[in-house]
Design a protein around this motif. Sequence first.
Motif, mmCIF file in Angstrom:
data_model
loop_
_atom_site.group_PDB
_atom_site.id
_atom_site.type_symbol
_atom_site.label_atom_id
_atom_site.label_comp_id
_atom_site.label_asym_id
_atom_site.label_seq_id
_atom_site.Cartn_x
_atom_site.Cartn_y
_atom_site.Cartn_z
ATOM 1 N N LEU A 56 0.713 -1.106 -0.070
ATOM 2 C CA LEU A 56 0.005 0.007 -0.022
ATOM 3 C C LEU A 56 0.721 1.105 0.012
ATOM 4 O O LEU A 56 2.104 1.232 0.780
ATOM 5 C CB LEU A 56 -1.005 0.119 1.290
ATOM 6 N N SER A 57 0.381 2.269 -0.825
ATOM 7 C CA SER A 57 1.126 3.439 -0.796
ATOM 8 C C SER A 57 0.033 4.568 -0.466
ATOM 9 O O SER A 57 -1.304 4.287 -0.117
ATOM 10 C CB SER A 57 1.595 3.529 -2.577
ATOM 11 N N LEU A 58 0.526 5.891 -0.466
ATOM 12 C CA LEU A 58 -0.354 7.050 0.025
ATOM 13 C C LEU A 58 -1.420 7.076 -1.117
ATOM 14 O O LEU A 58 -2.691 7.195 -0.480
ATOM 15 C CB LEU A 58 0.527 8.104 -0.103
ATOM 16 N N ASP A 59 -1.178 6.961 -2.212
ATOM 17 C CA ASP A 59 -2.064 7.045 -3.195
ATOM 18 C C ASP A 59 -3.225 5.922 -3.130
ATOM 19 O O ASP A 59 -4.582 6.123 -3.183
ATOM 20 C CB ASP A 59 -1.746 7.134 -4.564
ATOM 21 N N SER A 60 -2.743 4.675 -3.070
ATOM 22 C CA SER A 60 -3.755 3.757 -2.918
ATOM 23 C C SER A 60 -4.774 3.767 -1.646
ATOM 24 O O SER A 60 -5.698 3.417 -1.435
ATOM 25 C CB SER A 60 -2.982 2.397 -2.749
ATOM 26 N N LEU A 61 -4.067 4.243 -0.637
ATOM 27 C CA LEU A 61 -4.892 4.470 0.672
ATOM 28 C C LEU A 61 -5.823 5.582 0.591
ATOM 29 O O LEU A 61 -7.080 5.577 0.911
ATOM 30 C CB LEU A 61 -3.957 4.946 1.672
ATOM 31 N N LYS A 62 -5.554 6.622 -0.141
ATOM 32 C CA LYS A 62 -6.476 7.542 -0.484
ATOM 33 C C LYS A 62 -7.709 7.082 -1.267
ATOM 34 O O LYS A 62 -8.893 7.372 -1.402
ATOM 35 C CB LYS A 62 -5.949 8.760 -1.361
ATOM 36 N N MET A 63 -7.270 6.183 -2.210
ATOM 37 C CA MET A 63 -8.163 5.661 -3.467
ATOM 38 C C MET A 63 -9.524 4.571 -2.335
ATOM 39 O O MET A 63 -10.463 4.462 -2.920
ATOM 40 C CB MET A 63 -7.704 4.683 -4.207
ATOM 41 N N MET A 64 -8.895 4.222 -1.355
ATOM 42 C CA MET A 64 -9.669 3.356 -0.427
ATOM 43 C C MET A 64 -10.559 4.164 0.570
ATOM 44 O O MET A 64 -11.459 3.793 1.247
ATOM 45 C CB MET A 64 -8.727 2.368 0.455
ATOM 46 N N GLY A 65 -10.332 5.580 0.310
ATOM 47 C CA GLY A 65 -11.395 6.555 1.173
ATOM 48 C C GLY A 65 -10.638 6.986 2.501
ATOM 49 O O GLY A 65 -11.105 7.529 3.079
ATOM 50 N N ILE A 66 -9.422 6.643 2.679
ATOM 51 C CA ILE A 66 -8.693 7.118 3.986
ATOM 52 C C ILE A 66 -8.048 8.523 3.461
ATOM 53 O O ILE A 66 -7.133 8.477 2.904
ATOM 54 C CB ILE A 66 -7.769 6.045 4.448
ATOM 55 N N GLU A 67 -8.510 9.458 3.987
ATOM 56 C CA GLU A 67 -8.422 10.865 3.532
ATOM 57 C C GLU A 67 -7.481 11.804 4.802
ATOM 58 O O GLU A 67 -6.609 12.602 4.227
ATOM 59 C CB GLU A 67 -9.485 11.692 3.156
ATOM 60 N N ARG A 68 -7.735 11.330 6.112
ATOM 61 C CA ARG A 68 -7.158 12.406 6.966
ATOM 62 C C ARG A 68 -5.680 12.180 6.966
ATOM 63 O O ARG A 68 -5.149 11.236 6.993
ATOM 64 C CB ARG A 68 -7.652 12.141 8.271
ATOM 65 N N VAL A 69 -4.865 13.457 7.184
ATOM 66 C CA VAL A 69 -3.440 13.387 6.807
ATOM 67 C C VAL A 69 -2.739 12.723 7.979
ATOM 68 O O VAL A 69 -1.801 11.803 7.721
ATOM 69 C CB VAL A 69 -2.873 14.964 6.711
ATOM 70 N N GLY A 70 -3.200 13.137 9.208
ATOM 71 C CA GLY A 70 -2.804 12.245 10.376
ATOM 72 C C GLY A 70 -2.734 10.765 10.371
ATOM 73 O O GLY A 70 -1.940 9.980 10.649
ATOM 74 N N THR A 71 -3.940 10.215 9.946
ATOM 75 C CA THR A 71 -4.087 8.908 9.877
ATOM 76 C C THR A 71 -3.340 8.182 8.702
ATOM 77 O O THR A 71 -2.757 7.083 8.982
ATOM 78 C CB THR A 71 -5.770 8.594 9.565
ATOM 79 N N LEU A 72 -3.175 8.887 7.388
ATOM 80 C CA LEU A 72 -2.400 8.473 6.752
ATOM 81 C C LEU A 72 -0.967 8.267 7.182
ATOM 82 O O LEU A 72 -0.429 7.145 6.839
ATOM 83 C CB LEU A 72 -2.609 9.537 5.420
ATOM 84 N N ALA A 73 -0.416 9.171 7.816
ATOM 85 C CA ALA A 73 0.886 9.246 8.237
ATOM 86 C C ALA A 73 1.117 8.149 9.129
ATOM 87 O O ALA A 73 1.963 7.503 8.991
ATOM 88 C CB ALA A 73 1.340 10.822 8.739
ATOM 89 N N LEU A 74 0.332 8.150 10.182
ATOM 90 C CA LEU A 74 0.199 6.872 11.244
ATOM 91 C C LEU A 74 0.240 5.523 10.504
ATOM 92 O O LEU A 74 1.055 4.728 10.773
ATOM 93 C CB LEU A 74 -0.556 7.318 12.198
ATOM 94 N N LEU A 75 -0.652 5.621 9.721
ATOM 95 C CA LEU A 75 -0.907 4.190 9.076
ATOM 96 C C LEU A 75 0.428 3.562 8.306
ATOM 97 O O LEU A 75 0.798 2.434 8.340
ATOM 98 C CB LEU A 75 -2.093 3.923 8.112
ATOM 99 N N LEU A 76 0.788 4.651 7.497
ATOM 100 C CA LEU A 76 2.136 4.234 6.596
ATOM 101 C C LEU A 76 3.290 3.967 7.591
ATOM 102 O O LEU A 76 4.201 3.163 7.104
ATOM 103 C CB LEU A 76 2.326 5.453 5.649
ATOM 104 N N LYS A 77 3.296 4.857 8.524
ATOM 105 C CA LYS A 77 4.547 4.450 9.518
ATOM 106 C C LYS A 77 4.525 3.137 10.121
ATOM 107 O O LYS A 77 5.531 2.559 10.148
ATOM 108 C CB LYS A 77 4.535 5.504 10.441
#
Length: 587
Positions: A495-516
């Motif tokens: 999973l990458s940043l773009d693919s997570l956004k495509m799944m509907g996960i948009e919040r910046v902090g959530t994206l950063a935490l999940l990728l970490k």
Amino acid sequence: MDELSASNKRIKTARDSQVQDLDNEISTLDKRETVLNERLLELDRKKHEFAQAHGNLDAADDHLIEINAGGKTVVAKRSTLTQIQGSRMAALFSGRWDKKVMRDCHGRIFLDVDPTCFQAIVDYLNEMTISSEDSPPSPPNVDNEHKIILNHQLELFGLGPECSPSLPDSIIIKDEGDFVTLHEWLEEDDQDGEFSLLYRGTRDGKTVEAFHSKCDNKGCTLTVIETTCGKVIGGYSNTAWSSTAGSTRANKAFLFALSGVRISSPGKMKLKNANDKSAICHSNCDISFGPIFGGNGCDMYVDGSNVRLCPGRSYDRGPLPDGSCTIKEMEVFQVAKSSTPIRNTYSNRIPTKPATQAVKEVIRFTDDMNKAINAKQACLLQAESEMLHLEEGFTDEQTFVDKFATGDAKDLVVLNVSGTVMTTKRCTLCTVDDSVLAQQFNDSKWTEQGCNSPRVKEWTPDEVSTWAKSIHSLPEEVSVTLYEKKITGEELLALSLDSLKMMGIERVGTLALLLKEIEKLDKGLLIEHSPYCFDKILNHLRLMQLHSIGLIVNEPSLPEVDESQKPRFEKVVKYYFPGDVAKIMLG
């Protein structure tokens, strides 16, 4: 008439007795052949049984094998890795053990080895696939600091002497076993080392000038001579050759005989007196003498195109016969002393030769029958020895896989050493009981770290969702989204940043935490030390572990460390191995 009748009766009895004797002899040989065939069938049955239980029955030569070699991903075809038949390397990747071998979180086969040396071996195997007999591949090669590790790794994988980075360039010695013998003789006197060819008669010229120009002032040397009558003989000197005429001491010098007419077995002839002032003699280029061993008439010396032998003066007599022989070829090797026994470079990777027994010849039947029986008896002895070799080889294969290539995935440790990823087994880090590493990764501490998760790549969507729920501060809807999208472990790692956004996960902090957190699944535990120094420590622990379980013969020597790094290395070692325990790494 009574005498004639008696004679006929004796003939019939003798004939019947001989026929019975012949039948018994043939029956005995046939029974041995039957037993041999049964053993072969039983071995094949065992291999098939193990393949069904632990292997991949659909294994194909063109399958790509992904290997995690100590943290580095190496990919090769199965056919490439199994080229050297009879080796542990070929057995490991044959497909018989695919279900049993240890794998990392991505499903790659994990090998707890130095990645630099393993890559060198795979490079050799890759080149082997495009090489011909006339142009063989270059032996595996690494820098000087890794050579000892490479030798141990070649031994570990049971690779043959053709892979040896240290195999001397000799056209006289064709049997690797002779090199083992020479190294054993040198090791006895603490003189063992790498062989480098200095001089070859047919290449450089069979003259005293050529000998001195190539061999003078080169330190310790080994002279090997092949005569036209088939003898292979020579001598070692730990004093350098010189063109200044005179004799001198060489307290570790010796003569030797490897093979040939009137040489029943290899022999080493030591100096009778280590302080002999004529252990070796030098000659200038005005006379025709090459290397000279011994005084008082000389035990062995090269005189033009001849080698003259008068053993028993300065050196023990041994198997060398008196006389003069014409030289077919002469080679001189420089011997550069090494801290590790070089003989293991050959001896632990030379396939064991099946032992053959002496055949007791049958002579009581007709000449043709005797020859036929003796021929079959010799064939059976050889076949039985080879059968024993195959059986022992399969037993060794099982032991090797069980001790080296298996394990619980929860005991795989991924380390982030100041940004460099290194992967090892927990048992490797715990090799030295009193070390800080052993205390950090012992059972209680490791359980507390919660490292019991299965391989991430094999996670189901449910397991991915459970993992997401366990992450503190990650919104619950993330785990729900991952489950609804049926994300598997393998997909999670991709999973990458773009693919997570495509799944509907948009919040910046959530994206950063999940990728970490996803990145942590790969990066591992942080070790804030020099990657160079920690790599040296880890490789030495790996070799110590392999030695402790009997997969490499000799205890590994101390790590080779660059002079510029020694102060830092000593400091890091003393941190992880306090007190006298540091001697394990520093001596």
